[in-house]
Design an enzyme around this catalytic site. Structure first.
Site, PDB file in Angstrom:
ATOM      1  N   ASP A  49       0.827  -1.196   0.000  1.00 23.25           N
ATOM      2  CA  ASP A  49       0.000   0.000   0.000  1.00 23.25           C
ATOM      3  C   ASP A  49       0.865   1.251   0.000  1.00 23.25           C
ATOM      4  O   ASP A  49       1.823   1.360   0.771  1.00 23.25           O
ATOM      5  CB  ASP A  49      -0.906   0.010   1.236  1.00 23.25           C
ATOM      6  N   TYR A  54       2.460  10.487  -0.623  1.00 22.90           N
ATOM      7  CA  TYR A  54       3.567  10.126   0.257  1.00 22.90           C
ATOM      8  C   TYR A  54       4.890  10.612  -0.341  1.00 22.90           C
ATOM      9  O   TYR A  54       5.271  10.213  -1.447  1.00 22.90           O
ATOM     10  CB  TYR A  54       3.637   8.613   0.475  1.00 22.90           C
ATOM     11  N   GLN A 177     -10.026   2.404   4.340  1.00 19.93           N
ATOM     12  CA  GLN A 177      -8.741   2.356   5.037  1.00 19.93           C
ATOM     13  C   GLN A 177      -8.735   3.388   6.164  1.00 19.93           C
ATOM     14  O   GLN A 177      -8.445   4.553   5.960  1.00 19.93           O
ATOM     15  CB  GLN A 177      -7.575   2.620   4.079  1.00 19.93           C
ATOM     16  N   SER A 206      -1.860   2.150  11.092  1.00 24.61           N
ATOM     17  CA  SER A 206      -1.390   2.438  12.451  1.00 24.61           C
ATOM     18  C   SER A 206      -1.946   1.482  13.500  1.00 24.61           C
ATOM     19  O   SER A 206      -2.428   1.908  14.555  1.00 24.61           O
ATOM     20  CB  SER A 206      -1.729   3.884  12.841  1.00 24.61           C
ATOM     21  N   PRO A 207      -1.878   0.159  13.273  1.00 23.83           N
ATOM     22  CA  PRO A 207      -2.353  -0.784  14.284  1.00 23.83           C
ATOM     23  C   PRO A 207      -1.525  -0.746  15.566  1.00 23.83           C
ATOM     24  O   PRO A 207      -1.984  -1.204  16.612  1.00 23.83           O
ATOM     25  CB  PRO A 207      -2.230  -2.141  13.590  1.00 23.83           C
ATOM     26  N   ARG A 228      10.303   7.347  16.110  1.00 19.94           N
ATOM     27  CA  ARG A 228       9.367   8.252  15.454  1.00 19.94           C
ATOM     28  C   ARG A 228       9.103   9.494  16.300  1.00 19.94           C
ATOM     29  O   ARG A 228       8.910  10.596  15.780  1.00 19.94           O
ATOM     30  CB  ARG A 228       8.053   7.535  15.154  1.00 19.94           C
ATOM     31  N   ASN A 295       7.058  -8.523  12.861  1.00 24.24           N
ATOM     32  CA  ASN A 295       5.641  -8.155  12.913  1.00 24.24           C
ATOM     33  C   ASN A 295       4.749  -9.109  12.136  1.00 24.24           C
ATOM     34  O   ASN A 295       3.576  -9.288  12.480  1.00 24.24           O
ATOM     35  CB  ASN A 295       5.462  -6.727  12.405  1.00 24.24           C
TER      36      ASN A 295
END
Length: 336
Positions: A49, A54, A177, A206-207, A228, A295
């Protein structure tokens, strides 16, 4: 890797999607970005995605280069349209027929493909008639430039209106989304029920709540160097709302729950969103290849009700659930 159907369609995607928001084309070098994409492929991820906005189109270019040489039919490539791109002129944003038509052509060129599997309206455009937007999407589908159409961060009412027009025009909306995590649950009250009724799935971003749910941020302590929360290019602003001592203290209560489930805290947070049957996939990002493999282990994990209840006891009271907060002031109105 396990796979799920996207909406009321025969289209399957990996339940972990690799996304390159906030990283590729901006925060990490292209070689590292490519290594992350290769790690995703090696881990069994087939769904990728991105969005034209971006890094002002650079992220699409990086992804296209990284996937070059892969069998196209084995991939599911998603991108989005809405945000300002290029010189950001008066027609370089929104969901007008002009911007959609020009944007899909630019995205296909940068992604080095003849079509995208899913083309998504990145936000709802209040300044363009919805009929114009949906007609443009219908034409793109008929031209074969996009196989399916989805939306991002649309309200239940907007999804209903879009679904009706799409049906009249001979195609269907199959996905939304939204932001979704243990700490951000606003879609549960209205968006998910409407989506279930109409045949849309959620592809959630952003889970891990911008990384807060990984547990690496400690209450009362400085953010780790290079994280971050220390990124001045946008990451620190995005994660700011979760950096209170109250939230960080609550998140630390998840550590023994994750250990009991045999998971890392990051894996627990991803597995949690995937317990929602309306969620088809959780988007993960990475600035290092090893993050991807770690992950992806959340795929296929089934959390029992006792674990789910313990999570709610630990941080349920901290979760944002008010749909009204998704308008204007919430992180859901910013780039996903």
């Amino acid at each position: 890797m396990e796979f799920r159907y996207l909406g009321n369609s025969g289209f399957k995607i990996s339940e972990i999607t690799f996304g390159n928001w906030l990283t590729h084309g901006s925060q990490v070098e292209n070689d590292t970005a490519t290594a992350c994409v290769r790690a995703a492929l090696d881990a069994g991820i087939s769904t990728f995605d991105t969005a034209d906005v971006y890094a002002n189109t650079a992220a699409e270019t990086v992804l296209g280069n990284a996937l070059n040489g892969e069998r196209r039919e084995s991939l599911e490539i998603f991108t989005k349209v809405f945000g300002p791109t290029g010189p950001k002129g008066h027609n370089d944003l929104g969901l007008s027929r002009k911007h959609i038509t020009e944007s899909i052509n630019g995205s296909l060129r940068r992604l080095q493909t003849d079509y995208v599997d899913l083309y998504q309206a990145h936000r709802y455009d209040f300044e363009t008639p919805l009929e114009e937007t949906m007609q443009a999407f219908a034409d793109i589908v008929r031209q074969g430039k996009a196989l399916y159409i989805g939306v991002s961060e649309w309200t239940a009412e907007q999804i209903r209106d879009g679904h009706t027009l799409a049906k009249d025009l001979g195609f269907q909306l199959i996905s939304n989304q939204p932001q979704y995590s243990m700490l951000w649950r606003v879609i549960e009250s209205e968006v998910v029920p409407a989506s279930e009724e109409l045949g849309l799935s959620q592809i959630v971003w952003s889970p891990m709540a911008q990384g807060v749910l990984s547990g690496k941020y400690q209450p009362g302590k400085p953010a780790p160097e290079g994280s971050r929360a220390t990124d001045t290019k946008g990451g620190a602003q995005m994660i700011k709302r979760w950096m209170s001592n109250e939230v960080l203290t609550g998140v630390q209560k998840l550590k023994p729950i994750a250990e009991e489930a045999g998971l890392t805290m990051a894996q627990l947070s991803i597995a949690w969103v995937l317990q929602n049957q309306n969620v088809a996939s959780a988007i993960i990002g990475a600035s290092r290849p090893e993050q991807v493999a770690a992950n992806v282990a959340a795929s296929g994990v089934k959390l029992d009700q006792e674990i789910m209840d313990k999570i709610d006891t630990a941080i349920g009271s901290l979760a944002e659930r008010d749909p009204a907060r998704t308008k204007d002031s919430s992180p859901a109105t910013r780039e996903a």
